[in-house]
Write a protein that holds these residues in place. Structure first.
Motif, PDB file in Angstrom:
ATOM      1  N   UNK A 147       0.849  -1.184   0.000  1.00  0.00           N
ATOM      2  CA  UNK A 147       0.000   0.000   0.000  1.00  0.00           C
ATOM      3  C   UNK A 147       0.887   1.236   0.000  1.00  0.00           C
ATOM      4  N   UNK A 148       0.656   2.139  -0.960  1.00  0.00           N
ATOM      5  CA  UNK A 148       1.372   3.409  -1.005  1.00  0.00           C
ATOM      6  C   UNK A 148       0.619   4.414  -0.139  1.00  0.00           C
ATOM      7  N   UNK A 149       1.290   4.879   0.916  1.00  0.00           N
ATOM      8  CA  UNK A 149       0.656   5.788   1.861  1.00  0.00           C
ATOM      9  C   UNK A 149       0.834   7.241   1.426  1.00  0.00           C
ATOM     10  N   UNK A 150       0.149   8.135   2.124  1.00  0.00           N
ATOM     11  CA  UNK A 150       0.187   9.549   1.770  1.00  0.00           C
ATOM     12  C   UNK A 150       1.579  10.147   1.885  1.00  0.00           C
TER      13      UNK A 150
ATOM     14  N   UNK B 230       5.543   6.471   1.719  1.00  0.00           N
ATOM     15  CA  UNK B 230       6.100   5.230   2.244  1.00  0.00           C
ATOM     16  C   UNK B 230       5.257   4.052   1.770  1.00  0.00           C
ATOM     17  N   UNK B 231       5.920   2.938   1.486  1.00  0.00           N
ATOM     18  CA  UNK B 231       5.224   1.731   1.052  1.00  0.00           C
ATOM     19  C   UNK B 231       5.080   0.792   2.240  1.00  0.00           C
ATOM     20  N   UNK B 232       3.848   0.436   2.537  1.00  0.00           N
ATOM     21  CA  UNK B 232       3.541  -0.475   3.644  1.00  0.00           C
ATOM     22  C   UNK B 232       3.293  -1.872   3.083  1.00  0.00           C
ATOM     23  N   UNK B 233       3.997  -2.871   3.592  1.00  0.00           N
ATOM     24  CA  UNK B 233       3.750  -4.265   3.206  1.00  0.00           C
ATOM     25  C   UNK B 233       2.571  -4.776   4.032  1.00  0.00           C
TER      26      UNK B 233
ATOM     27  N   UNK C  61       3.874   2.777  -9.982  1.00  0.00           N
ATOM     28  CA  UNK C  61       2.451   2.782 -10.318  1.00  0.00           C
ATOM     29  C   UNK C  61       1.674   3.494  -9.203  1.00  0.00           C
ATOM     30  N   UNK C  62       2.047   4.719  -8.924  1.00  0.00           N
ATOM     31  CA  UNK C  62       1.455   5.468  -7.824  1.00  0.00           C
ATOM     32  C   UNK C  62      -0.025   5.771  -8.046  1.00  0.00           C
ATOM     33  N   UNK C  63      -0.475   5.667  -9.289  1.00  0.00           N
ATOM     34  CA  UNK C  63      -1.893   5.897  -9.568  1.00  0.00           C
ATOM     35  C   UNK C  63      -2.779   4.808  -8.979  1.00  0.00           C
ATOM     36  N   UNK C  64      -2.168   3.667  -8.636  1.00  0.00           N
ATOM     37  CA  UNK C  64      -2.912   2.508  -8.128  1.00  0.00           C
ATOM     38  C   UNK C  64      -2.213   2.082  -6.850  1.00  0.00           C
ATOM     39  N   UNK C  65      -2.717   2.506  -5.724  1.00  0.00           N
ATOM     40  CA  UNK C  65      -1.953   2.506  -4.477  1.00  0.00           C
ATOM     41  C   UNK C  65      -1.997   1.215  -3.683  1.00  0.00           C
ATOM     42  N   UNK C  66      -2.766   0.225  -4.133  1.00  0.00           N
ATOM     43  CA  UNK C  66      -2.826  -1.069  -3.446  1.00  0.00           C
ATOM     44  C   UNK C  66      -2.668  -2.168  -4.482  1.00  0.00           C
TER      45      UNK C  66
END
Length: 334
Positions: free
Chosen positions: A178-181, A184-187, A264-269
């Motif tokens: 998940x790309x957070x605000x 940072x990328x959260x696994x 692919x920041x346009x698709x955050x999950x």
């Protein structure tokens, strides 16, 4: 069981698709709120599409040809695409052509451009002058068969020996990010998939197994399972115990997944399938609608993780009051 189903449907607000895979009958109802449930269900899907999975961008991942072109542009490592099989073209003749063109190769993989779940994938192996075709666990004959859709043809990955000794299929890490605000990328979770029998694919729908990965240590946990929720402590073919097996290049796997998610920041999950070759990880596939039931079957409920609960709350992805009440356990003001 029917009372359990009604509780999930009316109280937790989703369909009980996860009841059997996640073995909920073994767990007290007080634990069920930590399961997010299927991301294909209406409540979850509505929230996910509104914020982190906008449907207008799904085409980037539903067509493997497009996905690979974008990944090449970003220098993201992927298996080599050797060619394409178009509708009405003969399978066997095209495979012969590609093997003749690439004399150094003895194995190929054919995938539907728009396929998912390992469906339609064909493994091709050249032995002397003969070519063997395998679909799932079944050897098939492609003589005279014409393609009905678009396929891509890739070289077969030479896996890291530590993975091949467990299973000879192409075994992948499914990692959900998940790309957070704050960029940072959260696994959200990760698990390893292993094929069984003579299958060359590892999908659960094709008879594979899923084994959770400890994301901090990069090691397999003790217990795997299959599509029928049967539990395994060892691979049924190689008899290798899962617990403590180290996933090679684990930090590189996480870094690769993070790079892909940011690109692919346009698709955050996203749910990604990453194979581990002898010299490092390769991105095999990006799933715009990964199966969250499979994830929770393998790794346990994702809302047991404080960072996941907080991130889902900030993005308004929690679907019922019971999930929102979990925030109180972490001292978070709603």
């Amino acid at each position: 069981m029917w009372l359990d189903f009604l509780y999930i449907f009316f109280v937790l607000k989703y369909y009980p698709d996860n009841y059997s895979p996640c073995r909920l009958w073994e767990k007290p109802r007080s634990e069920w709120k930590y399961y997010y449930g299927s991301n294909y269900d209406p409540y979850q899907r509505k929230k996910l599409q509104r914020v982190v999975q906008p449907p207008e961008y799904e085409i980037l991942f539903k067509d493997k040809w497009i996905t690979d072109a974008l990944c090449q542009h970003a220098n993201i490592p992927t298996p080599s695409i050797l060619g394409k099989i178009k509708p009405s073209e003969p399978f066997q003749e095209r495979v012969d052509e590609l093997f003749n063109l690439h004399q150094n190769l003895s194995e190929l993989i054919i995938k539907p451009v728009d396929g998912k779940g390992g469906g339609g994938v064909v493994y091709c192996q050249r032995q002397d002058a003969k070519i063997r075709y395998l679909q799932g666990q079944t050897e098939i004959d492609l003589k005279g068969v014409l393609s009905e859709r678009n396929y891509i043809v890739q070289s077969f990955i030479q896996q890291h020996p530590a993975i091949t000794r467990i299973s000879g299929s192409t075994n992948t890490v499914r990692i959900v990010t998940l790309l957070q605000d704050n960029d940072e990328v959260l696994v959200i979770g990760a698990y390893m998939r292993f094929g069984t029998g003579q299958s060359k694919v590892d999908n659960l729908s094709q008879g594979g197994l899923c084994v959770p990965i400890d994301p901090k240590k990069g090691k397999l946990r003790q217990t795997g399972s299959d599509r029928k929720s049967r539990l395994y402590f060892e691979h049924p073919d190689s008899k290798i115990m899962f617990e403590g097996v180290e996933v090679p290049f684990w930090e590189n796997v996480v870094d690769l997944a993070s790079d892909v998610q940011r690109y692919f920041e346009c698709y955050r999950l996203l749910g990604m399938d990453i194979a581990i070759a002898e010299d490092g990880p390769l991105l095999i596939e990006i799933n715009s609608s990964y199966d969250n039931v499979d994830l929770e079957q393998a790794t346990g409920p994702i809302l047991r993780s404080e960072p996941v609960v907080k991130a889902y709350s900030q993005l308004d992805l929690l679907i019922n009051r019971h999930q929102r009440d979990i925030l109180d356990e972490y001292g978070v003001t709603q």
